[in-house]
Motif scaffolding. Structure first.
Motif, PDB file in Angstrom:
ATOM      1  N   UNK A 146      41.642  28.177  -5.424  1.00 57.84           N
ATOM      2  CA  UNK A 146      41.598  26.729  -5.551  1.00 57.84           C
ATOM      3  C   UNK A 146      41.519  26.148  -4.145  1.00 57.84           C
ATOM      4  N   UNK A 147      41.712  24.834  -3.991  1.00 54.84           N
ATOM      5  CA  UNK A 147      41.596  24.216  -2.665  1.00 54.84           C
ATOM      6  C   UNK A 147      42.602  24.805  -1.682  1.00 54.84           C
ATOM      7  N   UNK A 148      43.839  25.018  -2.129  1.00 50.95           N
ATOM      8  CA  UNK A 148      44.858  25.592  -1.239  1.00 50.95           C
ATOM      9  C   UNK A 148      44.479  27.018  -0.840  1.00 50.95           C
ATOM     10  N   UNK A 149      43.943  27.790  -1.766  1.00 51.24           N
ATOM     11  CA  UNK A 149      43.505  29.149  -1.453  1.00 51.24           C
ATOM     12  C   UNK A 149      42.344  29.162  -0.477  1.00 51.24           C
ATOM     13  N   UNK A 191      50.255  25.358   5.897  1.00 54.34           N
ATOM     14  CA  UNK A 191      51.191  24.367   5.358  1.00 54.34           C
ATOM     15  C   UNK A 191      50.816  22.956   5.791  1.00 54.34           C
ATOM     16  N   UNK A 192      50.471  22.800   7.058  1.00 50.87           N
ATOM     17  CA  UNK A 192      50.131  21.476   7.600  1.00 50.87           C
ATOM     18  C   UNK A 192      48.874  20.920   6.930  1.00 50.87           C
ATOM     19  N   UNK A 193      47.840  21.734   6.800  1.00 46.70           N
ATOM     20  CA  UNK A 193      46.580  21.252   6.227  1.00 46.70           C
ATOM     21  C   UNK A 193      46.742  20.956   4.744  1.00 46.70           C
ATOM     22  N   UNK A 194      47.418  21.818   4.016  1.00 45.81           N
ATOM     23  CA  UNK A 194      47.625  21.563   2.585  1.00 45.81           C
ATOM     24  C   UNK A 194      48.424  20.278   2.397  1.00 45.81           C
ATOM     25  N   UNK A 195      49.415  20.059   3.248  1.00 43.87           N
ATOM     26  CA  UNK A 195      50.262  18.887   3.097  1.00 43.87           C
ATOM     27  C   UNK A 195      49.700  17.609   3.681  1.00 43.87           C
ATOM     28  N   UNK A 210      48.004  14.788   3.384  1.00 37.47           N
ATOM     29  CA  UNK A 210      47.375  13.812   2.507  1.00 37.47           C
ATOM     30  C   UNK A 210      46.636  14.398   1.327  1.00 37.47           C
ATOM     31  N   UNK A 211      46.891  15.644   1.018  1.00 37.06           N
ATOM     32  CA  UNK A 211      46.209  16.264  -0.116  1.00 37.06           C
ATOM     33  C   UNK A 211      47.192  16.448  -1.259  1.00 37.06           C
ATOM     34  N   UNK A 212      46.699  16.370  -2.438  1.00 36.32           N
ATOM     35  CA  UNK A 212      47.511  16.643  -3.618  1.00 36.32           C
ATOM     36  C   UNK A 212      47.644  18.162  -3.739  1.00 36.32           C
ATOM     37  N   UNK A 213      48.871  18.640  -3.823  1.00 40.45           N
ATOM     38  CA  UNK A 213      49.054  20.076  -4.016  1.00 40.45           C
ATOM     39  C   UNK A 213      48.485  20.479  -5.361  1.00 40.45           C
ATOM     40  N   UNK A 214      47.887  21.657  -5.437  1.00 39.71           N
ATOM     41  CA  UNK A 214      47.370  22.116  -6.724  1.00 39.71           C
ATOM     42  C   UNK A 214      48.528  22.353  -7.706  1.00 39.71           C
ATOM     43  N   UNK A 215      48.188  22.374  -8.958  1.00 41.64           N
ATOM     44  CA  UNK A 215      49.194  22.691  -9.960  1.00 41.64           C
ATOM     45  C   UNK A 215      49.771  24.054  -9.646  1.00 41.64           C
ATOM     46  N   UNK A 216      51.082  24.122  -9.594  1.00 41.41           N
ATOM     47  CA  UNK A 216      51.749  25.370  -9.239  1.00 41.41           C
ATOM     48  C   UNK A 216      52.332  25.987 -10.495  1.00 41.41           C
TER      49      UNK A 216
END
Length: 128
Positions: A49-52, A111-115, A117-123
């Protein structure tokens, strides 16, 4: 506030080993609380996903920030990633970089890039 009892974590690092020493290092990096943060497995294949995708991009950029590091094979899974890093000697006059420096910088960047201003993916918490 209640007293929190933390687990007694044992280091898996080899006592006395200098982690600035040149060599190949196999690393595993887990997500917090084993959250399936980086994607899902569909029909036996990992779908990032985007975080991956961020985790993969940051891994690929490690040599840009640490020229003495060469990347080898790596795989990103829903709850963790594995990778092989080749640590080469620092050039004359350059500070030696430790494996911990590289892994710490990677984890901080992801951690910085995911956090940012991005919505975390469904965990999804996987069964233990």
């Amino acid at each position: 506030m209640k007293n929190v009892v933390l687990p007694n974590r044992q280091s898996i690092r080899m006592k006395g080993w200098d982690y600035t020493s040149p060599g190949c290092y196999f690393v595993t990096i887990n997500t917090h609380a084993a959250w399936a943060l980086f994607g899902v497995i569909v029909n036996g294949k990992m779908v990032l996903n985007e975080a991956g995708q961020i985790a993969e991009e940051c891994w690929q950029k490690i040599p840009e920030h640490f020229p003495m590091i060469a990347l080898d094979e790596f795989v990103i899974m829903p709850t963790h990633m594995h990778g092989v890093l080749h640590l080469h000697r620092a050039g004359a006059g350059k500070r030696a970089v430790s494996l911990g420096d590289v892994v710490g910088a990677y984890k901080a960047a992801v951690s910085r890039i995911i956090g940012r201003g991005r919505q975390l993916p469904t965990r999804t918490k996987l069964p233990t």
